[in-house]
Design an enzyme around this catalytic site. Structure first.
Site, short mmCIF file in Angstrom:
data_model
loop_
_atom_site.label_atom_id
_atom_site.label_comp_id
_atom_site.label_asym_id
_atom_site.label_seq_id
_atom_site.Cartn_x
_atom_site.Cartn_y
_atom_site.Cartn_z
N LYS A 215 -4.19 -27.02 0.41
CA LYS A 215 -3.96 -25.59 0.37
C LYS A 215 -2.81 -25.32 -0.59
O LYS A 215 -1.72 -25.90 -0.44
CB LYS A 215 -3.59 -25.06 1.76
N LYS B 264 -18.87 -20.32 3.96
CA LYS B 264 -18.38 -20.36 5.34
C LYS B 264 -19.38 -19.61 6.21
O LYS B 264 -19.35 -18.38 6.27
CB LYS B 264 -16.99 -19.73 5.43
N ASP C 171 -15.26 -18.21 -3.22
CA ASP C 171 -15.28 -18.28 -1.75
C ASP C 171 -15.36 -16.86 -1.21
O ASP C 171 -16.43 -16.36 -0.88
CB ASP C 171 -14.02 -19.02 -1.27
N ASP D 98 -7.34 -24.83 -2.68
CA ASP D 98 -7.70 -23.49 -2.20
C ASP D 98 -6.47 -22.61 -2.25
O ASP D 98 -5.48 -22.87 -1.57
CB ASP D 98 -8.23 -23.58 -0.76
N GLU E 222 -10.37 -23.07 -5.43
CA GLU E 222 -11.00 -21.87 -4.87
C GLU E 222 -10.16 -20.62 -5.16
O GLU E 222 -8.97 -20.59 -4.82
CB GLU E 222 -11.17 -22.01 -3.35
#
EC number: 4.2.1.113
Length: 320
Positions: free
Chosen positions: A133, A235, A213, A161, A190
């Site tokens: 992250k 997701k 995303d 991300d 992302e």
């Protein structure tokens, strides 16, 4: 003869889980169990705070109404994404439409410690993939951490991300500290910037591939092949029904894009279903499901190899 049960649950989270600047103390959700004759199917409905449009209270209302309609013979899926996904999983299990084979390989979440990551990757067969992250701290720090990991582990590929955290300037600050010779081992980043156009510019200017995303859930998004765009991260809890998830995977694959099935911090029951969906729809790709250790317990179904305690169905609050 049809019957159904609905359960409400709450799992304590580890202290350090922060989503969109808010601390997530518990993960709240619902299970639906559908029975028809001797067959049974389960689904998880757990809207993700800060990401889902609906709350779990709203999802509960829609789910209970849908279950009553299903018991009366109506099978039309609800529109609310988290409910549509959970219900479609339960129906797919009921009809054996969701294969049992699962991909339990998960790209481990890394906190920036290369020694810790080397241990996690030691037993990983095949491609070495991890996720970091970025965007939570200073962009310069993120760039230094990513560079350190890529330097320390020569066969590592990283998925990053940013959750749209960066301005174009911050994106450039990040890239400045990542050795250009290592950038091809960033599988994708992302949504680096707040707008899609800024993210596209980031990819062009840095040579770092990006993935969509959040964009997938915006009304003006269309699947097109673009320079610098390598993947889409899907997701299902935020997307909708299994059929919609499959349509998105097929649209991505038709353009030569990688499609990654990814967690919205579901419970172990939901994660095991996502592992089955990944094996079914994206068999060549490691899914992004390494979120169970953010929780203090598993529920109903175990994730293979997890040592977390398991809460059985009898301990859950039954609503129906």
């Amino acid at each position: 003869m049809r019957s159904a049960q609905v359960y409400r649950w709450q799992i304590p989270m580890d202290a350090g889980v922060v989503l969109r600047d808010r601390r997530l103390k518990t993960r709240d959700g619902l299970y639906v169990c559908l029975r028809e004759g001797e067959r049974e199917g389960w689904g998880e409905i757990s809207p993700l705070p800060g990401f889902s449009q609906e709350t779990w209270e709203e999802a509960q209302s829609v789910l209970l109404a849908w279950v009553n309609n299903w018991l009366a013979g109506d099978c039309e899926l609800p529109q609310m994404p988290s409910v549509a996904f959970g219900v479609s999983c339960a129906l797919a299990e009921l009809t054996d439409a969701l294969p049992q084979a699962a991909n339990y390989r998960a790209a481990p979440l890394c906190n920036g410690d290369p020694d810790d990551l080397i241990l996690k990757l030691a037993d990983m067969p095949g491609e070495k993939v991890a996720k970091v992250k970025v965007g939570l701290y200073e962009a310069v720090r993120d760039g230094m951490v990513v560079n350190l990991l890529l330097e320390a582990i020569p066969d590592l590929h990283l998925r990053l991300d940013a959750n749209r955290a960066w301005t174009p300037l911050k994106g450039q600050q990040f890239a400045k500290y990542v050795n250009p010779d290592y950038r091809h081992r960033i599988a994708f980043l992302e949504e680096p910037c707040k707008t899609r156009d800024d993210s596209r510019a980031f990819a062009r200017e840095t040579g770092i591939a990006i993935a969509w995303d959040e964009s997938l859930r915006e009304p003006d998004f269309t699947f097109v092949a673009e320079e610098g765009v390598r993947a889409v991260v899907i997701k299902p809890t935020l997307t909708g029904s299994l059929e919609k998830v499959r349509e998105q995977v097929e649209a991505a694959h038709a353009l030569g894009l990688t499609a990654v099935i990814s967690s919205s911090i579901e419970s172990s029951l939901g994660l095991t279903q996502l592992a089955r969906i990944a094996a079914w729809l994206t068999p060549e790709t490691i899914p992004g499901l390494d979120t169970l250790d953010l929780m203090q317990a598993q529920q109903v179904r175990r994730w293979p190899g997890s040592t977390l305690p398991v809460v059985e169905v009898d301990a859950l609050e039954r609503l129906l």
